[in-house]
Design an enzyme around this catalytic site. Structure first.
Site, PDB file in Angstrom:
ATOM      1  N   THR A 166      -3.328   1.943   6.197  1.00 39.10           N
ATOM      2  CA  THR A 166      -2.944   2.555   4.932  1.00 39.10           C
ATOM      3  C   THR A 166      -3.920   2.212   3.809  1.00 39.10           C
ATOM      4  OG1 THR A 166      -0.654   2.289   5.693  1.00 39.10           O
ATOM      5  CG2 THR A 166      -0.967   2.954   3.413  1.00 39.10           C
ATOM      6  N   CYS A 173      -0.717   2.337  12.414  1.00 38.03           N
ATOM      7  CA  CYS A 173      -0.359   1.183  11.599  1.00 38.03           C
ATOM      8  C   CYS A 173      -0.671  -0.037  12.447  1.00 38.03           C
ATOM      9  CB  CYS A 173       1.116   1.207  11.200  1.00 38.03           C
ATOM     10  SG  CYS A 173       1.621  -0.274  10.286  1.00 38.03           S
ATOM     11  N   THR A 184       2.723   4.569   8.773  1.00 33.70           N
ATOM     12  CA  THR A 184       3.567   4.389   7.599  1.00 33.70           C
ATOM     13  C   THR A 184       3.683   5.718   6.845  1.00 33.70           C
ATOM     14  OG1 THR A 184       1.730   3.844   6.126  1.00 33.70           O
ATOM     15  CG2 THR A 184       2.774   2.005   7.315  1.00 33.70           C
ATOM     16  N   CYS A 201      -5.801  -2.845   8.117  1.00 35.33           N
ATOM     17  CA  CYS A 201      -4.687  -2.056   7.584  1.00 35.33           C
ATOM     18  C   CYS A 201      -5.110  -0.594   7.536  1.00 35.33           C
ATOM     19  CB  CYS A 201      -4.304  -2.533   6.188  1.00 35.33           C
ATOM     20  SG  CYS A 201      -3.019  -1.537   5.386  1.00 35.33           S
ATOM     21  N   ARG A 260       0.816  -1.207   0.000  1.00 32.87           N
ATOM     22  CA  ARG A 260       0.000   0.000   0.000  1.00 32.87           C
ATOM     23  C   ARG A 260       0.856   1.266   0.000  1.00 32.87           C
ATOM     24  NH1 ARG A 260       0.034  -4.498   1.456  1.00 32.87           N
ATOM     25  NH2 ARG A 260       0.397  -3.987   3.634  1.00 32.87           N
ATOM     26  N   LYS A 287       7.452  -5.531  10.666  1.00 34.11           N
ATOM     27  CA  LYS A 287       6.862  -6.419   9.658  1.00 34.11           C
ATOM     28  C   LYS A 287       7.826  -7.551   9.306  1.00 34.11           C
ATOM     29  CE  LYS A 287       3.777  -3.195   7.168  1.00 34.11           C
ATOM     30  NZ  LYS A 287       2.581  -4.041   7.027  1.00 34.11           N
TER      31      LYS A 287
END
Length: 246
Positions: free
Chosen positions: A84, A206, A133, A82, A47, A173
């Site tokens: 984003t 996030c 992010t 999510c 994304r 991540k």
């Protein structure tokens, strides 16, 4: 039935499911809620890379495809794990695809739910710090909603954001479950700077950040975890009587 779009990242969908279980009133297995989790990460483009123009593949059609899969399996209340992915450049084309396919599901907007939670907080919070992010930061997903709600977003400058928040998120991540101290230290530095800038609260913007919330030092700031807020909103909409009190 509740449906979860997972895989973005993979642990975020699992975390959303975990939070649904933890916030449901139930004494036996059978009293827990029906939930479908679809985690298909290989089909969904990054994304942040899309939003920053680093690749041209919009994740919207893939996310819509997964929502339709969940709907066809019986889900009618959907959460996307999510932050984003809620950027208008992704979220709106996704909605167009769903409309064209005749989808009837109710999608809970994580960003809207989080801003509403801030507005209803008893401490009358006005200045809200953001960890996220770079895709979320650059596309003003939270900033615009906060301003519309009469709140003041508090941000790191972009160089600090890239060095502390973005770097930490991608290290988390990559580590998946065994998170080292390095990214935790970066995030604590970012939180300290946001407090210095006058933030009264922090949005963990996030989903990966919400999974390491207990390891962060918030220095008395209120904390809003969108994945937790999304979980509770999904329960409240689908099975209000099953929502556990905070």
């Amino acid at each position: 039935m509740i449906g979860i779009v997972g895989g973005i990242g993979p642990m975020a969908g699992a975390d959303l499911y975990k939070k649904i279980v933890e916030n449901t009133i139930a004494e036996t297995d059978q009293e827990h809620l029906p939930v479908l989790l679809a985690s298909i990460p290989n089909e969904i483009a990054d994304r942040t890379s899309f939003l920053l123009g680093k690749n041209t593949e919009n994740p919207a059609p893939a996310i819509a495809k997964i929502i339709l899969l969940l709907e066809n399996a019986g889900a009618n209340h959907i959460g996307i794990a999510c932050n984003t992915a809620h950027a208008p450049q992704i979220f709106e084309p996704m909605r167009v695809v769903l409309k064209e396919k005749g989808s009837q599901v109710k999608i809970v907007n994580m960003i809207d739910a989080s801003v509403q939670a801030i507005q209803s907080h008893p401490k009358n919070i006005q200045r809200v710090g953001l960890l996220s992010t770079s895709g979320t930061y650059k596309t003003n997903i939270y900033q615009d909603r906060l301003k519309t709600a009469g709140l003041v977003p508090v941000l790191l400058d972009f160089e600090q954001h890239e060095a502390w928040s973005q770097r930490a998120i991608y290290e988390i991540k990559a580590a998946s479950t065994n998170i080292p101290e390095g990214p935790i230290d970066l995030l604590n530095t970012a939180i300290q700077q946001l407090k210095h800038l006058g933030a009264q609260a922090i949005i963990l913007g996030c989903t990966e950040l919400g999974m390491i919330e207990e390891r962060l030092k918030f220095q008395g700031l209120a904390v809003f975890n969108p994945n937790l807020i999304l979980a509770r909103t999904l329960i409240g909409q689908a099975y209000r009587e099953k929502l556990m009190e905070l």
